[in-house]
Design an enzyme around this catalytic site. Structure first.
Site: not given
Length: 338
Positions: A219, A167
């Protein structure tokens, strides 16, 4: 009664000691007007010298007298010959063992800055011994950018993976001109994962209301305590896909020969499998990589070491004292309660 007396005396000593240390620490913290930023220094270890010492020690203990004498004579002649030669090109070695938040990048940036400032791009090289299972995107993105600084300076860069570079770890590794990996090193995992628990049902069951006020429709998408909606889930999934797309673009830019669609599935492979897919270039350990360079290059390990202040040392001593007291307490119980 004797047991209770001994135990009480031991416990009183331990508590007194811990309280005394705690008071000292509180006084030191209270006396500090402004917190000072931690400063460190670059530490340089001569790996070539270490390897040579190991070799000479081994030969000294295994060769016979005549063989040792002949070896020492040859070594002396070689040293005299090398003195007249130009200095060897250098190999700078940096260790990076990354955690989930990649905070080790703070030391990495100092180490790379030091190398760039002194390396001769026409002959010197850099080897990063990398170990990381990945972590936060922004942390490993910055770590990969630090390695890119070496490439931008025109210095050949190799990355050695002995255990794992997955990763975010592979995001760093793919920047290198050459990726070296031990046979069973874990490589790949070019994917993105995000997971979060939701306690909204538990709160509702216990008649607990959760209020969250935001400005901007997205948000906040998924939340720990609020009620998640399908729209929020879809937006979160979209953000994950965008991040994965950036990851794939970055890897394919660094290693254009990769079939990115076949390796960016989130899977990981052992190095012996990864080399077939083009994720690594050479199968060998970092130890072999160093030994191969021993005769050709002067090898130095570069490490940024943060200096510990008085408060750090006291805190470390306090922690050790508490641990020791705990061990002694357990030992006391074991000895009195067979």
């Amino acid at each position: 009664m004797e047991f209770l007396y001994e135990y009480g005396l031991f416990f009183a000593k331990t508590v007194t000691f811990v309280i005394a240390i705690a008071i000292i620490l509180m006084l030191i913290v209270g006396a500090a007007v402004k917190p000072k930023a931690k400063k460190g220094e670059i530490q340089i270890d001569n790996i070539s010298e270490q390897l040579d010492n190991i070799k000479q020690s081994f030969l000294h203990n295994t060769l016979g007298k005549k063989e040792l004498k002949a070896h020492q004579k040859k070594l002396k002649a070689n040293n005299k010959k090398n003195d007249s030669k130009e200095p060897k090109p250098r190999l700078y070695v940096v260790d990076f063992i990354g955690s989930m938040d990649a905070h080790e990048v703070e030391s990495l940036r100092e180490e790379i800055t030091a190398i760039i400032s002194i390396a001769d791009a026409s002959k010197d090289k850099v080897l990063i011994r990398l170990e990381s299972g990945g972590g936060v995107v922004h942390g490993y993105g910055l770590a990969a950018s630090q390695l890119q600084r070496i490439k931008n300076a025109g210095i050949p860069l190799s990355v050695a993976i002995d255990k794992v570079a997955a990763s975010g770890g592979y995001m760093m590794a793919c920047v290198a001109d050459e990726i070296i990996a031990a046979p069973f090193a874990i490589v790949g995992s070019i994917g993105v994962i995000a997971q979060i628990p939701n306690f909204n049902k538990i709160l509702k069951k216990n008649d607990v209301e959760f209020e969250q006020i935001t400005a901007g429709e997205f948000k906040r998408t998924l939340t720990l305590f609020g009620e998640n909606t399908d729209k929020a889930r879809e937006k979160f999934r979209e953000e994950i896909e965008q991040t994965h797309g950036l990851f794939k673009t970055f890897v394919s830019t660094q290693r254009p020969s990769l079939d990115i669609s076949s390796v960016a599935t989130g899977e990981h492979w052992f190095a012996t499998q990864a080399i077939e897919k083009g994720l690594v270039d050479v199968i060998k350990t970092s130890d072999d990589a160093l030994l191969e360079q021993q005769d050709e290059r002067q090898i130095y390990k570069i490490k940024y070491k943060i200096k510990k202040g008085l408060s750090d040392k006291l805190a470390l001593g306090f922690s050790s004292a508490v641990n020791k007291a705990g061990v002694n307490l357990v030992s006391k119980f074991k000895s009195l309660n067979p």
